[in-house]
Design a protein around this motif. Structure first.
Motif, PDB file in Angstrom:
ATOM      1  N   ALA A 183       0.834  -1.206   0.000  1.00  0.00           N
ATOM      2  CA  ALA A 183       0.000   0.000   0.000  1.00  0.00           C
ATOM      3  C   ALA A 183       0.865   1.252   0.000  1.00  0.00           C
ATOM      4  O   ALA A 183       0.555   2.231  -0.692  1.00  0.00           O
ATOM      5  CB  ALA A 183      -0.922  -0.008   1.214  1.00  0.00           C
ATOM      6  N   ARG A 184       1.954   1.230   0.751  1.00  0.00           N
ATOM      7  CA  ARG A 184       2.827   2.404   0.812  1.00  0.00           C
ATOM      8  C   ARG A 184       3.524   2.647  -0.530  1.00  0.00           C
ATOM      9  O   ARG A 184       3.686   3.790  -0.959  1.00  0.00           O
ATOM     10  CB  ARG A 184       3.865   2.232   1.924  1.00  0.00           C
ATOM     11  N   ILE A 185       3.960   1.571  -1.183  1.00  0.00           N
ATOM     12  CA  ILE A 185       4.621   1.719  -2.479  1.00  0.00           C
ATOM     13  C   ILE A 185       3.646   2.257  -3.518  1.00  0.00           C
ATOM     14  O   ILE A 185       3.963   3.161  -4.298  1.00  0.00           O
ATOM     15  CB  ILE A 185       5.226   0.367  -2.934  1.00  0.00           C
ATOM     16  N   ALA A 186       2.450   1.713  -3.548  1.00  0.00           N
ATOM     17  CA  ALA A 186       1.437   2.179  -4.508  1.00  0.00           C
ATOM     18  C   ALA A 186       1.111   3.654  -4.271  1.00  0.00           C
ATOM     19  O   ALA A 186       1.016   4.441  -5.229  1.00  0.00           O
ATOM     20  CB  ALA A 186       0.176   1.320  -4.373  1.00  0.00           C
ATOM     21  N   ARG A 187       0.974   4.036  -3.006  1.00  0.00           N
ATOM     22  CA  ARG A 187       0.655   5.431  -2.697  1.00  0.00           C
ATOM     23  C   ARG A 187       1.810   6.358  -3.064  1.00  0.00           C
ATOM     24  O   ARG A 187       1.591   7.443  -3.621  1.00  0.00           O
ATOM     25  CB  ARG A 187       0.316   5.566  -1.212  1.00  0.00           C
ATOM     26  N   ALA A 188       3.042   5.919  -2.786  1.00  0.00           N
ATOM     27  CA  ALA A 188       4.216   6.748  -3.090  1.00  0.00           C
ATOM     28  C   ALA A 188       4.343   6.990  -4.590  1.00  0.00           C
ATOM     29  O   ALA A 188       4.645   8.109  -5.027  1.00  0.00           O
ATOM     30  CB  ALA A 188       5.473   6.079  -2.546  1.00  0.00           C
ATOM     31  N   LEU A 189       4.115   5.959  -5.386  1.00  0.00           N
ATOM     32  CA  LEU A 189       4.208   6.112  -6.841  1.00  0.00           C
ATOM     33  C   LEU A 189       3.121   7.037  -7.374  1.00  0.00           C
ATOM     34  O   LEU A 189       3.357   7.850  -8.275  1.00  0.00           O
ATOM     35  CB  LEU A 189       4.138   4.741  -7.521  1.00  0.00           C
ATOM     36  N   ASP A 190       1.919   6.920  -6.821  1.00  0.00           N
ATOM     37  CA  ASP A 190       0.836   7.814  -7.240  1.00  0.00           C
ATOM     38  C   ASP A 190       1.158   9.261  -6.891  1.00  0.00           C
ATOM     39  O   ASP A 190       0.905  10.179  -7.690  1.00  0.00           O
ATOM     40  CB  ASP A 190      -0.474   7.398  -6.571  1.00  0.00           C
TER      41      ASP A 190
END
Length: 252
Positions: free
Chosen positions: A116-123
């Protein structure tokens, strides 16, 4: 947020000592964007490395959140302070995917919700999930620097150190990355310390700035002072004049 008092940094090479920073003091308020400018070799990047524990501090002290930093930085320090380096082509491991680059700090700090953190960071940096498993050679310079920004912010630090974050990028991409950094600072309430030789970048990004020469502080200016060319020292006036194409009154 950050106080530096009479900082001294001395390097030893071939039996000789070189003082890279001499008696430097500054203070940065929470939520502020603070710039450090000067010619190459003025010691501005060394200040950032000293904050991170990557340069040999031989005098003075660095205080973060009211607490003097120990000589050796621990993992908890990097939970609160992160850095974005100058060259996005050198700061990412060529054999690591974006996923691996972003997973590493989360693993070191013991975070469980990594996906979830990786997906949010990329967004947040404008890349999206499609970039997660790409390698650095599959990315443009601007995309690489966005990954570097995502890596710095994924731990939700309070203080971000920016070492010439756009100088290795094409002019057309620089504004995109600077606007991204500016937006993230306001959205997250981050504190920035930005090192740059580009006064237009500093005028756009920073509330105040410190001018350095030969490892020492020359003078401190506000953004309004910079745009009005209200320098009080000959060195700063020469620095303004040497900034090719720079017009403070035209900056946003």
């Amino acid at each position: 947020m950050l106080e530096i008092e009479n900082l001294e940094v001395t390097f030893s090479a071939r039996g000789q000592d070189v003082q890279a920073v001499r008696g430097l003091s500054l203070a940065v308020a929470p939520g502020e964007s603070y710039g450090i400018v000067g010619e190459s070799g003025s010691g501005k990047s060394t200040v950032l490395r000293a904050i991170c524990g990557l340069a040999p501090v031989t005098g003075g002290q660095i205080v973060l959140g009211g607490r003097p930093l120990p000589r050796r930085r621990d993992a908890a320090f990097y939970r609160h302070v992160q850095m974005v380096f100058q060259d996005p082509y050198a700061s990412l491991h060529p054999r690591h995917t974006v996923d691996a680059v972003l997973s590493e700090p989360l693993a070191i700090q013991g975070f469980d919700d990594r996906d979830a953190r990786i997906a949010r960071a990329l967004d947040e940096v404008g890349l999206g999930a499609g970039f997660r498993f790409r390698y650095p050679h599959q990315l443009s310079g601007g995309q690489r620097q966005r990954v570097a920004v995502a890596r710095a912010l994924i731990l939700e630090p309070e203080l971000v150190l920016l070492d010439e974050p756009t100088s290795a990028l094409d002019a057309s991409i620089q504004a995109e990355v600077l606007n991204l950094l500016d937006r993230l600072r306001h959205e997250r309430g981050l504190t920035y310390v930005l090192v740059s030789h580009d006064l237009a970048v500093v005028s756009h990004m920073c509330d105040r700035l410190l001018v350095m020469q030969h490892g020492q502080a020359v003078e401190e200016l506000t953004r309004a002072d910079l745009r009005a060319r209200a320098a009080t020292t000959d060195y700063t006036r020469r620095l303004l004049e040497a900034s090719e194409g720079y017009r403070p009154e035209t900056q946003p």
